[in-house]
Design a protein around this motif. Structure first.
Motif, short mmCIF file in Angstrom:
data_model
loop_
_atom_site.label_atom_id
_atom_site.label_comp_id
_atom_site.label_asym_id
_atom_site.label_seq_id
_atom_site.Cartn_x
_atom_site.Cartn_y
_atom_site.Cartn_z
N ASP A 15 32.68 -44.78 -8.22
CA ASP A 15 31.88 -45.50 -7.22
C ASP A 15 32.75 -46.49 -6.45
OD1 ASP A 15 29.64 -44.11 -7.96
OD2 ASP A 15 28.84 -45.68 -9.25
N ALA A 16 33.68 -47.17 -7.15
CA ALA A 16 34.58 -48.10 -6.47
C ALA A 16 35.49 -47.34 -5.51
CB ALA A 16 35.41 -48.87 -7.50
N LEU A 17 35.97 -46.17 -5.93
CA LEU A 17 36.82 -45.37 -5.06
C LEU A 17 36.05 -44.90 -3.84
CD1 LEU A 17 39.43 -43.86 -4.43
CD2 LEU A 17 38.67 -42.03 -5.97
N ILE A 18 34.81 -44.50 -4.02
CA ILE A 18 33.99 -44.06 -2.89
C ILE A 18 33.82 -45.19 -1.88
CG2 ILE A 18 31.64 -43.38 -2.21
CD1 ILE A 18 31.55 -41.73 -4.82
N ARG A 19 33.61 -46.42 -2.37
CA ARG A 19 33.48 -47.56 -1.45
C ARG A 19 34.74 -47.74 -0.63
NH1 ARG A 19 30.54 -49.66 -5.91
NH2 ARG A 19 32.37 -50.74 -6.75
N LEU A 20 35.91 -47.63 -1.27
CA LEU A 20 37.18 -47.76 -0.54
C LEU A 20 37.36 -46.61 0.45
CD1 LEU A 20 39.65 -48.92 -3.35
CD2 LEU A 20 38.78 -50.28 -1.44
N LEU A 21 37.01 -45.40 0.02
CA LEU A 21 37.14 -44.25 0.92
C LEU A 21 36.23 -44.38 2.13
CD1 LEU A 21 37.29 -41.29 -1.64
CD2 LEU A 21 39.16 -42.14 -0.21
N ASP A 22 35.02 -44.86 1.92
CA ASP A 22 34.08 -45.04 3.02
C ASP A 22 34.62 -46.03 4.05
OD1 ASP A 22 32.25 -43.21 2.07
OD2 ASP A 22 30.96 -44.71 1.11
N ILE A 23 35.25 -47.10 3.56
CA ILE A 23 35.85 -48.08 4.47
C ILE A 23 37.00 -47.45 5.24
CG2 ILE A 23 37.18 -50.23 4.60
CD1 ILE A 23 35.58 -51.17 2.12
N ALA A 24 37.92 -46.82 4.49
CA ALA A 24 39.11 -46.25 5.11
C ALA A 24 38.78 -45.11 6.07
CB ALA A 24 40.07 -45.76 4.03
N ASP A 25 37.78 -44.29 5.71
CA ASP A 25 37.45 -43.11 6.52
C ASP A 25 36.75 -43.47 7.83
OD1 ASP A 25 38.56 -41.50 4.63
OD2 ASP A 25 36.66 -40.79 3.79
N SER A 26 36.19 -44.67 7.91
CA SER A 26 35.38 -45.04 9.07
C SER A 26 36.18 -45.68 10.21
CB SER A 26 34.27 -46.02 8.64
OG SER A 26 33.42 -45.41 7.69
N ILE A 27 37.41 -46.09 9.93
CA ILE A 27 38.19 -46.78 10.97
C ILE A 27 38.65 -45.77 12.02
CG2 ILE A 27 38.92 -48.64 9.43
CD1 ILE A 27 41.53 -47.19 9.07
N PRO A 28 38.76 -46.20 13.29
CA PRO A 28 39.12 -45.27 14.37
C PRO A 28 40.40 -44.48 14.11
CG PRO A 28 38.35 -47.34 15.28
CD PRO A 28 38.46 -47.54 13.80
N GLY A 29 41.43 -45.13 13.60
CA GLY A 29 42.68 -44.43 13.34
C GLY A 29 42.53 -43.30 12.36
N ALA A 30 41.69 -43.49 11.34
CA ALA A 30 41.47 -42.45 10.35
C ALA A 30 40.67 -41.29 10.94
CB ALA A 30 40.75 -43.02 9.13
N VAL A 31 39.73 -41.60 11.81
CA VAL A 31 38.94 -40.57 12.48
C VAL A 31 39.86 -39.67 13.30
CG1 VAL A 31 37.14 -40.14 14.19
CG2 VAL A 31 36.86 -41.98 12.52
N GLU A 32 40.78 -40.29 14.04
CA GLU A 32 41.73 -39.54 14.87
C GLU A 32 42.68 -38.73 14.00
OE1 GLU A 32 43.55 -42.61 17.11
OE2 GLU A 32 41.71 -43.11 18.21
N LEU A 33 43.08 -39.30 12.86
CA LEU A 33 43.98 -38.60 11.94
C LEU A 33 43.33 -37.34 11.39
CD1 LEU A 33 46.84 -39.15 10.67
CD2 LEU A 33 45.63 -40.13 8.73
N ARG A 34 42.08 -37.46 10.98
CA ARG A 34 41.36 -36.27 10.49
C ARG A 34 41.24 -35.22 11.58
NH1 ARG A 34 37.98 -40.09 8.37
NH2 ARG A 34 36.25 -39.55 9.75
N ALA A 35 40.94 -35.66 12.79
CA ALA A 35 40.80 -34.71 13.90
C ALA A 35 42.11 -33.96 14.13
CB ALA A 35 40.37 -35.44 15.17
N ARG A 36 43.22 -34.67 14.02
CA ARG A 36 44.53 -34.01 14.19
C ARG A 36 44.75 -33.00 13.07
NH1 ARG A 36 47.85 -31.25 16.97
NH2 ARG A 36 50.05 -31.47 16.42
N SER A 37 44.32 -33.31 11.85
CA SER A 37 44.48 -32.35 10.75
C SER A 37 43.69 -31.08 11.00
CB SER A 37 44.08 -33.00 9.42
OG SER A 37 42.67 -33.08 9.26
N TYR A 38 42.52 -31.21 11.64
CA TYR A 38 41.73 -30.02 11.95
C TYR A 38 42.43 -29.17 13.03
CZ TYR A 38 38.24 -33.22 9.94
OH TYR A 38 37.58 -34.12 9.16
N GLU A 39 43.08 -29.86 13.99
CA GLU A 39 43.82 -29.13 15.02
C GLU A 39 44.98 -28.36 14.40
OE1 GLU A 39 45.09 -32.07 17.77
OE2 GLU A 39 43.06 -32.54 18.48
#
Length: 257
Positions: A15-39
């Motif tokens: 649960d603690a890890l999920i909270r950290l992941l939710d924070i990290a995954d929501s920031i704009p830079g992380a969103v762009e990083l995931r999008a690049r991985s899909y490309e």
């Protein structure tokens, strides 16, 4: 105490890890990083993809929105329970990176984000990825180097101790430096490496920095007083907009021969 027999984590740890992941995954830079991985993966409608170490399932859901047939894989039953609850229409399965629930050549894409550093044998996971990918299939590995966190703090020596002590708690903290060669050794082709550096200057990542210091304290690398003072400083910096935390992220991609 509820402990996952595969990962060794308690439900509280997850649960603690999920909270950290939710924070990290929501920031704009992380969103762009995931999008690049899909490309880099070449995600397209109908493509069958495994998201290995899927966590709460955000990336799996995003690739599904692009039309891919995505299976989210994670060894942590609690993590999969959360992913299913959040995204009941998606396909999530409990499994580890060494033993994926697919026949040979079943997939067109394999994606693993922030996974290989927790594996004690990354080469074995790469071999398993090669097994489940069809010829021409794509693999993308996304992760950080645990020795290259760049953090501004009054006490530089203490900060280095915290970063390195936290890295020493990770099974393979510097695996991103090896990822290109791991893929070459497994006879993948078209191997490329890209980096994106995420920079944080507000309080968003204070929980992650707090976790860094607390883990170093629990390992005996620093005292409780040192941890408390360092964490208090980062909280203060976050409140004043004077925090600086830079996190280089590496994307290693290749094609199955």
């Amino acid at each position: 105490m509820d402990t996952n027999q595969t990962t060794g984590r308690t439900s509280g740890d997850t649960d603690a890890l999920i909270r950290l992941l939710d924070i990290a995954d929501s920031i704009p830079g992380a969103v762009e990083l995931r999008a690049r991985s899909y490309e880099l993966l070449g995600v397209e409608p109908g493509m069958k993809v495994a998201d290995v170490g899927c966590g709460p399932g955000r990336a799996a859901a995003e690739m599904a929105e692009r039309g891919a047939r995505v299976i989210g894989i994670d060894p942590d039953e609690r993590m999969i329970d959360v992913a299913v609850r959040r995204r009941p229409a998606a396909d999530f399965r409990v499994a580890g990176a060494y033993d994926l629930p697919f026949p040979d050549g079943a997939l067109s894409g394999y994606r693993a984000e922030k996974v290989f550093h927790v594996l004690d044998d990354p080469a074995r996971a790469v071999d398993e990825a090669r097994r489940v990918l069809a010829p021409g299939g794509r693999i993308v590995l996304l992760g950080q180097d645990w020795d290259t966190f760049v953090i501004d703090a009054d006490d530089a020596a203490l900060t280095r101790t915290i970063v390195h002590a936290r890295a020493d708690l990770v099974p393979t903290p510097r695996v991103v430096r090896r990822s290109r060669n791991l893929l070459l050794d497994a006879e993948f082709t078209d191997v490329t490496v890209e980096t994106r550096t995420l920079v944080f200057t507000d309080a968003t990542m204070v929980p992650a920095l707090t976790d860094l210091a607390e883990k170093a304290r629990s390992a005996g690398a620093i005292s409780e007083a040192q941890a408390g003072a360092w964490i208090a400083e980062q909280h203060d910096r976050g409140r004043r907009g004077r925090l600086f935390f830079a996190l280089p992220m590496f994307l290693t991609a290749a094609t199955r021969r």
